[in-house]
Each structure stands twice: as C-alpha cells, then as structure tokens.
Design an enzyme around this catalytic site. Structure first.
Site, PDB file in Angstrom:
ATOM      1  N   SER A   1       0.729  -1.086   0.050  1.00  0.00           N
ATOM      2  CA  SER A   1       0.111   0.096  -0.105  1.00  0.00           C
ATOM      3  C   SER A   1       0.623   1.418  -0.098  1.00  0.00           C
ATOM      4  O   SER A   1       0.334   2.406  -0.291  1.00  0.00           O
ATOM      5  CB  SER A   1      -1.191  -0.118   1.238  1.00  0.00           C
ATOM      6  OG  SER A   1      -0.101   0.167   2.309  1.00  0.00           O
TER       7      SER A   1
ATOM      8  N   LYS B   1       0.790   4.695   6.770  1.00  0.00           N
ATOM      9  CA  LYS B   1       0.366   5.171   5.753  1.00  0.00           C
ATOM     10  C   LYS B   1       0.715   6.452   5.922  1.00  0.00           C
ATOM     11  O   LYS B   1       1.216   6.818   6.995  1.00  0.00           O
ATOM     12  CB  LYS B   1      -1.395   5.329   6.022  1.00  0.00           C
ATOM     13  CG  LYS B   1      -2.023   3.807   5.922  1.00  0.00           C
ATOM     14  CD  LYS B   1      -2.247   3.631   4.451  1.00  0.00           C
ATOM     15  CE  LYS B   1      -2.706   2.137   4.337  1.00  0.00           C
ATOM     16  NZ  LYS B   1      -1.982   1.233   4.771  1.00  0.00           N
TER      17      LYS B   1
END
Lengths: 139, 420
Positions: free
Chosen positions: A59, A96
């Site tokens: 990701s 993230k």
C-alpha cells in the site's frame, strides 16, 4: 586469550579511515582518524522510543516503502500533516501517510487501488509512531 | 525530602497491548511460566473478580464466557520494555532506584517548589507516548508515603493517575488514609495485616496515629519505622545500586510430568547452570545449594510428594560443575520413584563476595574460574545454553510449555511487529 566471534556484533562501528601498516613510513592520514560511524547514531534519535517494524503488503510503494522493508519508528515525535506514520486501525498496525487538512484527518495509501481511510467526527485516530527511515535491502 | 513512585499499570498486559492493539479494552491475563497461574490481569479481568495467582485451568469456563485472552509470559518483551521505561524515567530526576520490573522510586529533592502533580502528569504523558505504557505516579515525603500515594493514584479515578499527598489538606489526607486498608501499606505484609486488624488497626490512618514505641514492642522495629515514615519522617533511603542478592533461585514447572530420576537430573542441572551464571554475574560464591522437587498440588487424586534438601559445600564456590555436583547429590537423596513430578528448583544460599572468600583447609577442588568465564562469554554471545554441562541433557523433554506466547517484538529480528 580466547577470542569468541559474536553472531551479533553489538555496534556497527567501523573506523573512518583505514591504512595498511607500512614497514617504512607511517600513513599521513592516520593523524586524521576521527571516530567510527555507527548506523544506530544515524538512524535513531530517541533510543528508548524507537521500534523496528516489518512491512507487509504494497500500500505504500509510491512512498518507497515496499513489502518486506524494515521501518524505523520513533514514538517520541508528534505526527504532523505529511508524515508517514504507523497507526492503529481496527486493532491492526498500518503504515500510511497522515493528512490533516481542512479539519479532516485521513490516512493516505500510496498505491493505485488502495483507498484512503477517513476519520469522521468523533472517530479518533491513534498514531502509534512516526516513521523516520526505511531500510530496504537490495540483495 | 520528597519521593516519587512510578509504577506501570498491569505492566505485562500493557506490554502485550502495545504491539497487539486488538487486546485494548478486552479482558487479558498473562500466565506464569508453563502457563500455570495468572500473574497479570487487565482491569477488565480484575472487574470479573479474578484473583492473582489463580491456576489457569480453573478459569477455563469463565474465560470462555467472557472471552478472556490468555498470554504466556514473554519476559524478553517485558524486560526490554522495562529497560526502556526505566531509562526514560531516569531523566526525570537525578536520583532513581529501580525497585522492580515495573516500578521505580525517583528522588524529588529540590523539586518541592514545583507543581509536582503537573510534573507527574508529564511523566505519565511521556511514558504513554514514547512507549505506549500507562503509568501511575505517587508523590510523598517518604518512600512509604510515595508508595501509598501511588496506590491512591491507581485506585481513585479522581486523581487521574497522579497523586501528590503534600498537596492534599490535612482533612483530605485523613479521609484518604482512613479509606485505605492497612494491608496496602508498604512493608506491613500479610501476617502483619491480620495481627494489626486483630488489634483494631484496620486502616492506614489508624496505623499512622498508633504509638510507634508500642508497635515496636508488639511487632518489630520494622513496623515502627513504617509508622515513622507514614508520619512524614524518612527512614528508608533510595538505593541507587541494587544490593547483591542474598540468595539466587531458579525453579520452573515442567512442560510435562517427569517420572524418572534422569529427567529430574537434567532439569536440576539446567537450573543450576542458570543460577550459577547469575551468581557469577554479581561476583558472589555460594556456600550451600538447596534443591527441591514437588508433584502437582492441584491434582489431589495424584500421590503427593514434596521435599527439599540443602547441601553445604566444602567451601564457597561459583563453578557450575561443583554446584551441580552438590545439587545432583541432593536430588538423588530425595528422589522417590512412583510420583509424577511437576516442578523442581534450585536455590543458591549463604552467598559471599567472591573477592573475600575464605578457603577451606582440606578443599580438593576449587573449580576453574577461567573455564566459567569462557562459558559465560560464549553463552552471552551465542545464546543461553550454547555451552552447558552434559548433565543438562540434549532434548530436555521437561521444558516449559508456553503455548500462548506473543512474539519477541523488540528483541528478535524475525519477530518484529508487522504493519500493513
């Protein structure tokens, strides 16, 4: 004296300059040997608050964080807009990019096909720590 | 004078939760070696009325009903988190006494002019952010009062995790002390509590106001000192260097019952190896070795046997081989066939400083310090048990069961926390 090789040398310390031992004239560089370099010193600002974590998944490939990489995470830092953070989402640790803009808090992945995670009013984001380095092996 | 006591809340459980946030808000217990008894409880588990030390198998039904999560104790993790916490706390005061794995005293001399409660909040916030661990902080004029303040900080929500006794009015202090059971006072102990209660002293206020001279006659000089401390006069100083241990113990329950002498011998030799390593690290020698074995007291239908034996050494020793020889000789004398042994232990007693040992006139074997040094260094580099006595065995079928252990998140490269 018996010397025992260690499987885990405690410090990654290497002298800055090396010269062979000459039979005749000593190396003029020897006077300039300053100290040795320790990678810990370079990568870790707050030893007690620093943890290593392993990345799984893709990701964050856009940010240069790839599957299997090792992240250096410093919990003592305040996470700000744009920082890459480890956060707790649904009881799992996730890496993230943090976005705090216009009153909304979001965790942004950097990979096409991964959706941002938005925190609505009342939902609290738990930042576990701030990522300060990525250790990526090339062989 | 003034002291702080900083103490981790449900420390082992909190360490587990840092790396496994799913455990947050759920009832969690940590079990002793071999998954035997409860050694740490989360607040949710305490609320269910589960006591410390309860055997896990007795909790099975309750655990199923309430979804209690059990973890095997992961001392590598707790030890590493403790070392980090103590290092961070050490920066809040020039004087620090590490009292146990999850608590330390800080000397607060010279800090009196500051708002200690605010300072305590800073400590609380720092440890929470840097390590993810919740702590409570108590401040008092003596170590005993600091301990008591910490207890209040932990148990009373109104303090918000930080309690400075000196900031309370005399009336508020009286009320607080009157509401705390006398057994919570540092150093009173279980037996002292029941004797004090029999004499009508059942809360901290009553103990504080009791006549110290009378307590000294009835109890001991130790209790007199405790009461003096409760009244604000320090009698116990900070011990910044841990005193050398007076005895060293290593005992474990086995992963599976052991029936034969050979299995017990391996276990006892292994425990001696471990204890002897600690002995040498603190620079001591042992004058005697105690060895003991027992069956499982929770299996009332099994034949029960338990016995210990102390073997004096001809002269104080720190050589694993000499200590093991004595322990094994003792074990052979107390071993009886026909029992299902569940636990064995070794204690090194009568410790003295290796530097001032008195030799015996006719001692024959003084051990080999150079060999022990090499052994300790190899085991420090390459892992415990790399070099060991053949008596410790190879397969070690009796080894501990730790079926529910979390990864060593902070001490092994292969077990780092995973982020997605």
């Amino acid at each position: 004296m018996i010397s025992i090789p260690s499987p885990n040398p405690p410090r990654a310390a290497r002298p800055l300059f090396l010269s062979r031992v000459p039979a005749g004239f000593p190396s003029p560089a020897d006077d300039y040997v300053e100290c040795s370099l320790d990678l810990n010193e370079h990568l870790i600002a707050h030893r007690e608050a620093t943890f290593f974590v392993r990345v799984k998944g893709h990701s964050m490939t856009g940010a240069g964080i790839r599957d299997g990489d090792l992240l250096v995470v410093d919990r003592s830092l305040e996470a700000g807009d744009g920082d890459i953070v480890v956060a707790v989402v649904d009881g799992e640790l996730t890496v993230k990019r943090l976005s705090r803009r216009g009153g909304t808090v979001r965790l942004l992945p950097e990979h096409p096909g991964c959706a941002p995670i938005e925190f609505k009013d009342g939902q609290e984001l738990t930042v576990w720590g701030v990522v300060t380095s990525v250790i990526h092996r090339v062989r | 004078m003034s002291f702080a006591l900083v103490d981790g809340n449900n420390f082992y459980v909190s360490c587990e939760r840092v790396f496994d946030p799913k455990l947050e808000g759920r009832p969690v217990v940590v079990l002793s070696n071999n998954d035997g008894c409860v050694v740490a409880r989360s607040a949710e588990v305490k609320a269910l009325g589960v006591r410390m030390g309860v055997p896990w198998f007795q909790l099975r039904d309750l655990a199923k009903k309430h979804g209690i999560v059990a973890k095997s104790s992961n001392y590598s993790l707790y030890g590493d988190m403790s070392a980090r916490m103590m290092a961070v706390l050490g920066r809040f005061s020039p004087d620090q006494e590490i009292y146990s794995i999850d608590e330390c005293f800080l000397g607060m001399d010279g800090f009196e002019r500051y708002d200690l409660a605010a300072y305590g909040q800073q400590i609380h916030t720092r440890i929470k952010q840097w390590l993810g661990l919740p702590v409570c902080v108590g401040f008092g004029a003596t170590k005993t009062l600091a301990k008591l303040a910490n207890h209040a900080a932990k148990k009373r929500a109104e303090f918000g995790g930080v309690c400075d006794l000196a900031a309370l009015s005399a009336a508020a202090q009286d009320a607080l002390f009157a509401s705390i059971d006398v057994g919570e006072v540092w150093g009173v102990g279980y037996r002292g509590t029941s004797r004090l209660k029999a004499l009508g002293i059942d809360n901290v206020r009553a103990l504080r106001d009791a006549d110290p001279k009378w307590l000294r006659r009835e109890f001991s000089v130790v209790l007199e000192r405790t009461v003096t401390e409760l009244n604000g006069t320090p009698c116990i100083a900070l011990e910044e260097e841990a005193p050398a241990k007076q005895q060293i113990m290593c005992s474990r329950a086995f992963g599976a019952y052991v029936y034969d002498l050979a299995g017990l011998e391996e276990a006892v030799a292994t425990y001696v190896g471990r204890a002897a390593e600690k002995l040498r690290r603190q620079g001591s020698r042992a004058g005697a070795v105690q060895v003991y074995v027992r069956t499982n007291p929770f299996k009332a239908d099994h034949p029960q046997y338990q016995r210990g034996l102390t073997m004096p050494l001809p002269e104080p020793a720190d050589d694993t081989r000499l200590l093991a020889r004595a322990a094994l000789a003792g074990l052979r004398r107390l071993y009886k066939p026909g029992y299902a042994y569940q636990k064995a232990g070794v204690m090194l007693l009568d410790l003295s400083d290796a530097g001032h040992a008195q030799g015996a006139l006719f001692a024959t074997d003084r051990g080999n310090p150079a060999l022990m040094r090499v052994m300790d260094r190899i085991n420090a580099c390459w892992g415990r048990g790399t070099l060991r006595l053949a008596a410790e065995g190879v397969h070690q079928g009796w080894r501990m069961r730790r079926g529910m252990m979390s990864p060593c998140y902070t001490t092994r490269w292969a077990e780092l926390p995973v982020v997605r």
